[in-house]
Design a protein around this motif. Structure first.
Motif, PDB file in Angstrom:
ATOM      1  N   ILE A 148      46.728 -20.318   5.025  1.00 19.38           N
ATOM      2  CA  ILE A 148      45.843 -19.158   5.082  1.00 19.38           C
ATOM      3  C   ILE A 148      46.641 -17.876   5.333  1.00 19.38           C
ATOM      4  N   PRO A 156      44.228 -16.596  -4.154  1.00 18.21           N
ATOM      5  CA  PRO A 156      44.013 -17.838  -4.920  1.00 18.21           C
ATOM      6  C   PRO A 156      42.674 -17.826  -5.655  1.00 18.21           C
ATOM      7  N   GLY A 216      41.126 -22.713   7.725  1.00 23.30           N
ATOM      8  CA  GLY A 216      40.121 -22.437   6.706  1.00 23.30           C
ATOM      9  C   GLY A 216      39.564 -21.035   6.709  1.00 23.30           C
ATOM     10  N   ARG A 242      42.199 -25.657   4.335  1.00 24.47           N
ATOM     11  CA  ARG A 242      43.603 -25.240   4.327  1.00 24.47           C
ATOM     12  C   ARG A 242      44.076 -24.990   5.758  1.00 24.47           C
ATOM     13  N   GLN A 249      48.908 -17.134   1.961  1.00 20.77           N
ATOM     14  CA  GLN A 249      48.262 -16.876   0.680  1.00 20.77           C
ATOM     15  C   GLN A 249      47.058 -15.939   0.754  1.00 20.77           C
ATOM     16  N   ILE A 250      46.527 -15.712   1.950  1.00 21.41           N
ATOM     17  CA  ILE A 250      45.345 -14.844   2.072  1.00 21.41           C
ATOM     18  C   ILE A 250      45.606 -13.677   3.023  1.00 21.41           C
ATOM     19  N   THR A 275      37.569 -13.902   5.201  1.00 23.37           N
ATOM     20  CA  THR A 275      37.847 -14.715   4.010  1.00 23.37           C
ATOM     21  C   THR A 275      37.826 -16.179   4.401  1.00 23.37           C
ATOM     22  N   GLU A 276      37.124 -16.977   3.618  1.00 24.47           N
ATOM     23  CA  GLU A 276      36.992 -18.409   3.898  1.00 24.47           C
ATOM     24  C   GLU A 276      37.626 -19.219   2.768  1.00 24.47           C
ATOM     25  N   TRP A 277      38.457 -20.187   3.155  1.00 22.97           N
ATOM     26  CA  TRP A 277      39.090 -21.104   2.203  1.00 22.97           C
ATOM     27  C   TRP A 277      39.244 -22.433   2.925  1.00 22.97           C
ATOM     28  N   VAL A 295      38.728 -17.628  -4.208  1.00 25.09           N
ATOM     29  CA  VAL A 295      38.693 -17.049  -2.862  1.00 25.09           C
ATOM     30  C   VAL A 295      38.216 -15.604  -2.963  1.00 25.09           C
ATOM     31  N   THR A 296      37.150 -15.273  -2.232  1.00 31.89           N
ATOM     32  CA  THR A 296      36.574 -13.927  -2.272  1.00 31.89           C
ATOM     33  C   THR A 296      36.440 -13.388  -0.854  1.00 31.89           C
TER      34      THR A 296
END
Length: 434
Positions: A61, A122, A89, A56, A64-65, A51-53, A125-126
């Motif tokens: 990370i 969030p 990230g 952050r 929230q992920i 998962t990439e965000w 975010v996929t």
């Protein structure tokens, strides 16, 4: 049981010979169709979720992920444990399944769970699954040699031409690109001008998104001719982006160039790829699909590279950095030579000690038949021909020959005893006659 089997074999020599020839032929076929690799795949049965965000911190990370994904993925059937790693990230989750679980069954279970937990993450975010490869799936690395060509242009050729072509090779799971720059439009906003025109960053984002799309209309007929109506609105240059209107104030449009500068640059990088200290390079990593024949896949990849080279820009060519095919050939050649040498040495020793060519041939002929039959077992259990499995066969040659030698020696012993008994009977008969 053994005595009956031996007696049956002695009475039906032709059937035994026919059976041995059949086993040998089946073994030769198994040798040709066996999966070949340099090293055995001892990696765990796992599925990776990435998962990439970007932008952050690792703590965000994690909270929230990573944490929501881990707590939801732990309830999957036949899962041994779930590991996770959060970094700037990016989030990596490793779902380790039991060894007897089919990898594609495991991937389908993970995909089902990911589709049901999207609302816990969030917006925007996929999570995505990693390739269906293993820990030893990196079979070939290559770079693109193009003296004088910009790194961004090289990365564009890699991402939009080479990668798509090589991914079509059977057995390849993914082509992972590395190095160079991924081109993008960058809007550098001046906060003072943004405040002066009473705008926000979201206004800039909204203006770019609204002016960078295409819309379809309807079919328009005129004079028995049908026309398809559509609007083309994709941004194609820096100038077009600079002239986008963000808002109109006092009948005067405020454009992006009034509050920001637009440039073509590369995406932010966390590292570079340097080749032999000669500077940065662009290339890719060929990831082999789970359960495929590494040797066969590498040969197909090299053949595809020759075909792809015809479409590369002038002066650009492939440079293979790491090739497991060479390691496979050296390993197979080394083990093959060892097997041949051991067969010759064992044959000479058998002939020297037994000093009877028929007995020696009956023992020596067991070696190729048994080795060929062992590949039938390897294929049945889906074990590749690698350094460990072939070394095991080489070490077992002594055991293979040992049984034959013992049986031949035992036969000679019993024949000698029987011959001595007959001699005693003859001597005793002559004495009685006298």
């Amino acid at each position: 049981m053994v005595e009956k089997l031996i007696a049956f074999s002695l009475r039906n020599r032709f059937l035994v010979l026919l059976f041995a020839v059949g086993i040998f032929a089946w073994g030769i076929y198994s040798v040709k169709t066996s999966k070949i690799d340099a090293i055995p795949d001892l990696s765990e049965n796992q599925v990776i979720v990435f998962t990439e965000w970007m932008g952050r911190s690792p703590q965000i990370i994690e909270d929230q992920i990573t944490y929501p994904l881990v707590t939801n993925l732990q309830g999957l059937p036949k899962v041994k444990y779930v590991r996770a790693n959060s970094m700037f990230g990016m989030s990596f989750i490793y779902i380790i399944f039991e060894d007897n679980v089919d990898v594609y069954w495991a991937r389908s279970r993970v995909l089902e769970r990911l589709n049901s937990i999207g609302s816990a993450l969030p917006k925007g975010v996929t999570p995505t699954m990693g390739p269906d490869g293993t820990g030893v799936g990196h079979v070939l690395w290559y770079t693109l040699e193009a003296p004088g060509m910009d790194l961004g242009e090289q990365r564009a050729v890699q991402d939009w031409y080479v990668k798509f072509a090589l991914q079509n090779v059977p057995g390849v799971s993914e082509i992972a690109s590395f190095g160079g720059f991924q081109k993008q439009y960058q809007i550098n906003i001046d906060p003072n001008k943004l405040t002066y025109y009473k705008l926000s960053v979201s206004d800039i984002t909204r203006a770019v998104n609204a002016n960078n799309n295409e819309a379809g209309g309807r079919k328009f007929e005129m004079s028995d001719v049908g026309y398809i109506i559509k609007t083309t609105g994709y941004l194609k240059s820096i100038k077009e982006m600079e002239n986008l209107a963000v808002r109109t104030q006092n009948s005067i449009p405020v454009k992006i160039k009034d509050v920001a500068t637009v440039q073509m640059a590369g995406e932010s990088r966390l590292g570079i790829f340097d080749y032999n200290g000669e500077g940065e390079a662009v290339g890719g990593i060929v990831v082999l699909r789970y359960g495929e024949n590494a040797d066969e896949a590498i040969k197909k990849i090299k053949a595809k590279m020759i075909e792809v080279s015809r479409g590369l820009p002038q002066g650009m060519r492939f440079n293979i950095v790491y090739d497991r095919g060479e390691l496979i050939e050296e390993a197979i050649s080394s083990i093959t030579n060892t097997l041949i040498e051991e067969m010759i040495v064992v044959s000479l020793i058998v002939i020297a000690f037994l000093f009877h060519w028929r007995s020696a041939v009956s023992i020596i002929i067991q070696i190729p038949i048994t080795i060929a039959a062992s590949f039938i077992i390897l294929n049945a259990f889906d074990i590749s021909s690698n350094i460990m499995s072939l070394t095991g066969i080489a070490l077992a040659i002594g055991v293979i020959v040992d049984n034959g030698i013992i049986m031949a020696e035992n036969s000679y012993k019993h024949l000698a005893i029987r011959q001595a008994e007959l001699n005693e009977l003859r001597i005793g008969g002559k004495t009685d006659a006298k």
